[in-house]
Design a protein around this motif. Structure first.
Motif, PDB file in Angstrom:
ATOM      1  N   MET A   1       0.861  -1.190   0.000  1.00 43.45           N
ATOM      2  CA  MET A   1       0.000   0.000   0.000  1.00 43.45           C
ATOM      3  C   MET A   1       0.891   1.232   0.000  1.00 43.45           C
ATOM      4  O   MET A   1       1.832   1.335   0.799  1.00 43.45           O
ATOM      5  N   VAL A   2       0.581   2.168  -0.884  1.00 44.09           N
ATOM      6  CA  VAL A   2       1.280   3.453  -0.917  1.00 44.09           C
ATOM      7  C   VAL A   2       0.260   4.525  -0.565  1.00 44.09           C
ATOM      8  O   VAL A   2      -0.799   4.643  -1.217  1.00 44.09           O
ATOM      9  N   SER A   3       0.535   5.288   0.496  1.00 49.61           N
ATOM     10  CA  SER A   3      -0.438   6.276   0.954  1.00 49.61           C
ATOM     11  C   SER A   3       0.249   7.250   1.913  1.00 49.61           C
ATOM     12  O   SER A   3       1.444   7.117   2.191  1.00 49.61           O
ATOM     13  N   VAL A   4      -0.518   8.202   2.387  1.00 54.55           N
ATOM     14  CA  VAL A   4      -0.045   9.100   3.452  1.00 54.55           C
ATOM     15  C   VAL A   4      -1.141   9.166   4.508  1.00 54.55           C
ATOM     16  O   VAL A   4      -2.321   9.351   4.177  1.00 54.55           O
TER      17      VAL A   4
ATOM     18  N   ALA B   1       5.405   1.665   2.678  1.00 49.92           N
ATOM     19  CA  ALA B   1       5.263   2.906   1.895  1.00 49.92           C
ATOM     20  C   ALA B   1       4.013   3.689   2.294  1.00 49.92           C
ATOM     21  O   ALA B   1       3.526   4.512   1.522  1.00 49.92           O
ATOM     22  N   ILE B   2       3.507   3.420   3.498  1.00 51.50           N
ATOM     23  CA  ILE B   2       2.460   4.303   4.037  1.00 51.50           C
ATOM     24  C   ILE B   2       3.191   5.365   4.853  1.00 51.50           C
ATOM     25  O   ILE B   2       3.689   5.102   5.948  1.00 51.50           O
ATOM     26  N   LEU B   3       3.283   6.554   4.276  1.00 48.88           N
ATOM     27  CA  LEU B   3       4.072   7.636   4.867  1.00 48.88           C
ATOM     28  C   LEU B   3       3.202   8.439   5.822  1.00 48.88           C
ATOM     29  O   LEU B   3       1.983   8.237   5.898  1.00 48.88           O
ATOM     30  N   THR B   4       3.833   9.362   6.551  1.00 51.08           N
ATOM     31  CA  THR B   4       3.048  10.269   7.378  1.00 51.08           C
ATOM     32  C   THR B   4       3.220  11.687   6.838  1.00 51.08           C
ATOM     33  O   THR B   4       4.232  12.018   6.222  1.00 51.08           O
ATOM     34  N   GLY B   5       2.198  12.510   7.066  1.00 45.88           N
ATOM     35  CA  GLY B   5       2.251  13.886   6.574  1.00 45.88           C
ATOM     36  C   GLY B   5       1.243  14.752   7.308  1.00 45.88           C
ATOM     37  O   GLY B   5       0.411  14.245   8.077  1.00 45.88           O
ATOM     38  N   ALA B   6       1.349  16.045   7.018  1.00 40.17           N
ATOM     39  CA  ALA B   6       0.451  16.999   7.682  1.00 40.17           C
ATOM     40  C   ALA B   6      -0.971  16.804   7.181  1.00 40.17           C
ATOM     41  O   ALA B   6      -1.184  16.503   6.014  1.00 40.17           O
ATOM     42  N   GLY B   7      -1.929  17.009   8.095  1.00 41.20           N
ATOM     43  CA  GLY B   7      -3.330  16.853   7.714  1.00 41.20           C
ATOM     44  C   GLY B   7      -4.017  15.842   8.606  1.00 41.20           C
ATOM     45  O   GLY B   7      -3.397  15.267   9.499  1.00 41.20           O
TER      46      GLY B   7
ATOM     47  N   SER C   1      -7.497  15.868   4.318  1.00 47.39           N
ATOM     48  CA  SER C   1      -6.806  14.684   4.847  1.00 47.39           C
ATOM     49  C   SER C   1      -5.322  14.737   4.466  1.00 47.39           C
ATOM     50  O   SER C   1      -4.940  15.389   3.470  1.00 47.39           O
ATOM     51  N   ALA C   2      -4.518  14.017   5.221  1.00 48.26           N
ATOM     52  CA  ALA C   2      -3.072  13.988   4.947  1.00 48.26           C
ATOM     53  C   ALA C   2      -2.821  13.495   3.530  1.00 48.26           C
ATOM     54  O   ALA C   2      -1.946  14.006   2.830  1.00 48.26           O
ATOM     55  N   PHE C   3      -3.595  12.515   3.093  1.00 51.20           N
ATOM     56  CA  PHE C   3      -3.410  11.974   1.745  1.00 51.20           C
ATOM     57  C   PHE C   3      -3.762  13.019   0.686  1.00 51.20           C
ATOM     58  O   PHE C   3      -3.012  13.216  -0.281  1.00 51.20           O
ATOM     59  N   ALA C   4      -4.904  13.705   0.869  1.00 54.99           N
ATOM     60  CA  ALA C   4      -5.343  14.686  -0.132  1.00 54.99           C
ATOM     61  C   ALA C   4      -4.385  15.877  -0.197  1.00 54.99           C
ATOM     62  O   ALA C   4      -4.104  16.399  -1.276  1.00 54.99           O
ATOM     63  N   LEU C   5      -3.865  16.290   0.954  1.00 58.58           N
ATOM     64  CA  LEU C   5      -2.956  17.441   0.977  1.00 58.58           C
ATOM     65  C   LEU C   5      -1.587  17.102   0.380  1.00 58.58           C
ATOM     66  O   LEU C   5      -0.897  17.971  -0.142  1.00 58.58           O
ATOM     67  N   ALA C   6      -1.208  15.838   0.472  1.00 50.18           N
ATOM     68  CA  ALA C   6       0.161  15.460   0.080  1.00 50.18           C
ATOM     69  C   ALA C   6       0.398  15.632  -1.418  1.00 50.18           C
ATOM     70  O   ALA C   6       1.524  15.904  -1.845  1.00 50.18           O
ATOM     71  N   GLY C   7      -0.621  15.473  -2.231  1.00 52.18           N
ATOM     72  CA  GLY C   7      -0.449  15.574  -3.681  1.00 52.18           C
ATOM     73  C   GLY C   7       0.523  14.531  -4.193  1.00 52.18           C
ATOM     74  O   GLY C   7       0.611  13.419  -3.647  1.00 52.18           O
TER      75      GLY C   7
END
Ligand SMILES: O=C(O)C(=O)C[C@H](O)[C@H](O)COP(=O)(O)O
Length: 338
Positions: free
Chosen positions: A53-56, A79-85, A110-116
């Motif tokens: 899975m690839v995601s944030v 590959a599930i990363l962390t990010g702001a959101g 969401s973190a995923f939507a913001l990550a682009g």
């Protein structure tokens, strides 16, 4: 024959009203982890494939729990990363009698939507993969989601990794995004080798050309799709006839670029427990068939049986094994297995 499948999309938490209650009728929610592409990853892992899975997700207990749930089911979560959101949510109210089920998305920001598109090193993520799976949900999250999906699909094509695209049209998300779905979905379909899309998805992408295709005319819509998308080799879809809220007939069709068309007999589903995720179970079942070198006919039959079993399992994930699916295909009956 098998191979690594990389699934790219948003992880969600589902907050479901218990039983058949209306939303917030009582102060409880049943929580499940979901998300269209994560559902496919879990199914594939349970069928014995290497699924990544690839995601944030946010760097929070919610993000950790979602990642942990996928890992528990055998998905490669490195590959599930962390990010702001924030963590994306959806609320589910399961219907009864004449009241249909309702999904309410709560995932803006969401973190995923913001990550682009930025966080992903696609050449590394796709190394050794045989398929990239993604869906129409990611581009419906807004411009950044659309860019992320297109960059991923292009990277897969550049790397010689086949692209599997599930239309998964979500009208409410597109409305919120204020983007025009047709050109974005057109680009994604043009990059796909395998697509899960019915005549309605095709009409969204090809506009007036396909809009004449009725539910009895998926064949014509498929023909238009093969004309418009030269990379597309196979197009599969399910068809659902609802007898009542808990009694559906589910059948499936497969169209091949060479003109081959397969339609299954319908499977009768009485007393449905949870239909959410059946489309994802179908996609995973079909990919399983291709990965195992099954014929198109056997892959379609496996996919339909997997999707049918999903209706018996609460939550987004289709928690069944390949043996469970094969037992259903073999007509094993409903006696308790001891
Ligand atoms: O990821 C999203 O945006 C979702 O909507 C999550 C849904 O749980 C699945 O995608 C279910 O979709 P079906 O398999 O068509 O029932």
């Amino acid at each position: 024959m098998s191979g690594r499948v990389v699934c790219f999309g948003e992880l969600l938490l589902r907050l479901g009203a218990p039983g058949r209650q209306r939303l917030l009728q009582s102060p409880q929610f049943e929580v499940h982890v979901g998300g269209a592409e994560a559902n496919v990853a879990v199914s594939l892992a349970r069928f014995g494939h290497e699924a990544a899975m690839v995601s944030v997700v946010p760097d929070s207990p919610l993000g950790d729990a979602a990642r942990g749930e996928l890992r528990r089911h055998g998905v490669d979560t490195r590959a599930i990363l962390t990010g702001a959101g924030r963590m994306g949510l959806y609320f589910l109210e399961t219907g009864a009698i004449q009241r249909p089920s309702r999904v309410l998305y709560d995932r803006a920001g969401s973190a995923f939507a913001l990550a682009g598109a930025a966080p992903y090193d696609w050449p590394a993520l796709l190394a050794g993969a045989s398929w990239l799976h993604l869906s129409g949900v990611t581009p419906a999250l807004g411009e950044r989601g659309a860019e992320a999906a297109i960059v991923a699909a292009r990277a897969a094509r550049d790397a010689g990794v086949r692209v599997c695209f599930d239309g998964n049209f979500r009208a409410s998300l597109w409305q919120e995004s204020k983007c025009n779905p047709a050109p974005i979905l057109h680009t994604l379909m043009s990059l796909a080798d395998l697509a899960f899309a019915d005549h309605r998805d095709i009409a969204v992408v090809l506009g007036a050309k396909a809009s004449g295709a009725s539910s009895d005319d998926t064949v014509a819509a498929a023909r238009l799709a093969f004309e418009a998308f030269p990379n597309l080799q196979r197009l599969a879809c399910t068809r659902r006839e609802q007898r009542d809220v808990d009694h559906h007939l589910l059948s499936a069709s497969l169209f091949h670029r060479d003109g081959g068309v397969l339609h299954t007999a319908p499977r009768e589903l009485h007393g449905i427990v949870d239909r959410i995720g059946a489309g994802d179970a179908f996609a995973a079942g079909f990919l399983h068939g291709l990965l195992d070198g099954m014929s198109d006919e056997d892959s379609l039959s496996f996919a339909l049986a997997a999707a049918s079993l999903k209706h018996s399992v609460p939550g987004d994930f289709n928690l069944v094994s390949a043996q469970d699916v094969n037992d259903l295909i073999a007509g094993g009956g409903f006696h308790v297995r001891r």
